[in-house]
Write an enzyme that holds these catalytic residues in place. Structure first.
Site, PDB file in Angstrom:
ATOM      1  CE  LYS A 145     -14.323  -1.499  42.871  1.00 35.16           C
ATOM      2  NZ  LYS A 145     -15.305  -1.482  41.756  1.00 35.16           N
ATOM      3  CG  ASP A 180     -11.430   0.685  38.022  1.00 39.15           C
ATOM      4  OD1 ASP A 180     -10.281   0.518  37.540  1.00 39.15           O
ATOM      5  OD2 ASP A 180     -12.123   1.695  37.785  1.00 39.15           O
TER       6      ASP A 180
END
Length: 374
Positions: free
Chosen positions: A242, A260
């Site tokens: 991420k 997320d």
């Protein structure tokens, strides 16, 4: 007189005998003649029988005709009854309503609720891309909501954003980068001093260890420069896929999907995927879009999750993509009540960046206040 009588009698008797003798011949001739006349009649008899047979044979055909009519009638009735076996009307209601049918963003979309389940792959791709286009119109100024001036600041800020808001990170990093502007400076920093600066972000001890560790790795392995490859970034302490995609997409312009908590929640609500693992979500959603859309897609989805489609009580009544959302109705559907749930610029409030892009300010967005400014 007597002789004449006897002669005449004799003549008469002869004539009678002759006549009697000829009678059988005449009878035979008459019989034969009548037989010749009767013969054709006997020969005609079979013809009559044949004709009668033909009539008898044709009789069943005439009787069978009604059965054909009956079967035709049955077929006709079956055709008339056929529409009753077609798909019932409710199935037609599963088609997503056009945007034009919703004059207000909060138009009831209950007919869409059952649509995504069982939709074809092509339909899913079209719906997903349409949602992205709609969000691009709603958030044309979407951008990473972390303040940064270079790749180093972005990778540190992204690591610090775990388990806290971007606003809190943006209010904390100015002091951190003022004291430790380079990887070399942060790699040589006193952990206790860094912890004190990072305390407002939460989990400050673990975060201090991560940012000092990644700074040392940058100095030792990459000459103090942030690498521009995924396989190198994920080797840094505290950096996962991420964080790596945030850096690649926003510091190096290389497409990436940022999965997320907001992104995970929304793509599952929209039934883009049923996966729960971030890596699998990334792969499933990435397959729906061209690679060039990945970075902006991440911004659009995350921004929508922070401003309208909240975790606990989404503002369904103020959602611009309500007609496309299968989860419509999970939150507040009343338009006036939904407006009160909006956040940041959608509610006339400051955003998360202390130094937002000019496009955001031009669109009516407001800069966030510094730490301790009330």
């Amino acid at each position: 007189m007597g002789e004449q009588g006897s002669d005449g009698g004799r003549k008469t008797a002869k004539a009678a005998k002759t006549a009697a003798a000829g009678a059988p011949d005449a009878a035979r001739e008459a019989a034969s003649a009548s037989g010749r006349r009767a013969a054709p009649a006997r020969k005609a008899a079979p013809a009559r029988k044949a004709a009668a047979g033909k009539k008898a044979a044709s009789a069943p055909a005439k009787k069978a005709a009604p059965s054909k009519k009956a079967s035709a009638a049955k077929k006709a009735s079956a055709k008339k009854a056929a529409p009753l076996k077609k798909a019932p009307a409710p199935k037609k209601q599963l088609v997503a309503p056009k945007k034009a049918t919703a004059s207000v963003p909060a138009a009831p979309a209950k007919t869409v609720a059952a649509h995504p389940r069982g939709e074809s792959r092509t339909a899913l791709v079209r719906r997903a891309r349409r949602i992205n286009r709609e969000l691009a119109e709603v958030y044309p100024y979407a951008h990473p909501e972390l303040d940064f001036d270079n790749p180093f600041q972005l990778v540190v800020a992204t690591v610090l954003s775990a388990q806290t808001t971007d606003l809190r990170v943006n209010q904390t990093t100015p002091a951190l980068f003022a004291k430790y502007p380079t990887p070399e400076d942060l790699a040589a920093a006193d952990p206790e001093e860094v912890e004190e600066i990072l305390r407002p972000t939460g989990f400050f001890r673990a975060k201090t260890k991560s940012v000092i560790g990644l700074s040392k790795a940058l100095v030792e392995q990459f000459g103090g420069e942030v690498p521009g490859r995924l396989e190198d970034l994920v080797k840094l302490p505290g950096v996962g896929r991420k964080t790596a995609f945030v850096v690649l997409g926003n510091a190096f312009g290389r497409p990436g999907i940022t999965v997320d908590t907001h992104f995970q929640r929304l793509v599952r609500r929209w039934n883009w995927t049923d996966e729960t693992d971030p890596d699998k979500i990334e792969a499933a959603v990435g397959a729906l879009f061209p690679k060039s859309d990945w970075t902006d897609l991440s911004h659009h989805v995350i921004w929508h999750g922070r401003r309208i489609c909240h975790a606990r009580k989404p503002a369904c009544g103020a959602c611009p993509i309500a007609p496309l959302c299968p989860a419509y109705g999970e939150g507040e559907t009343d338009p006036e009540k939904a407006k009160k749930l909006l956040k940041y610029e959608k509610a006339g409030q400051p955003g998360q960046r202390l130094k937002p892009p000019q496009a955001y300010l031009d669109a009516g967005g407001r800069a966030a206040p510094p730490l301790g400014a009330g």
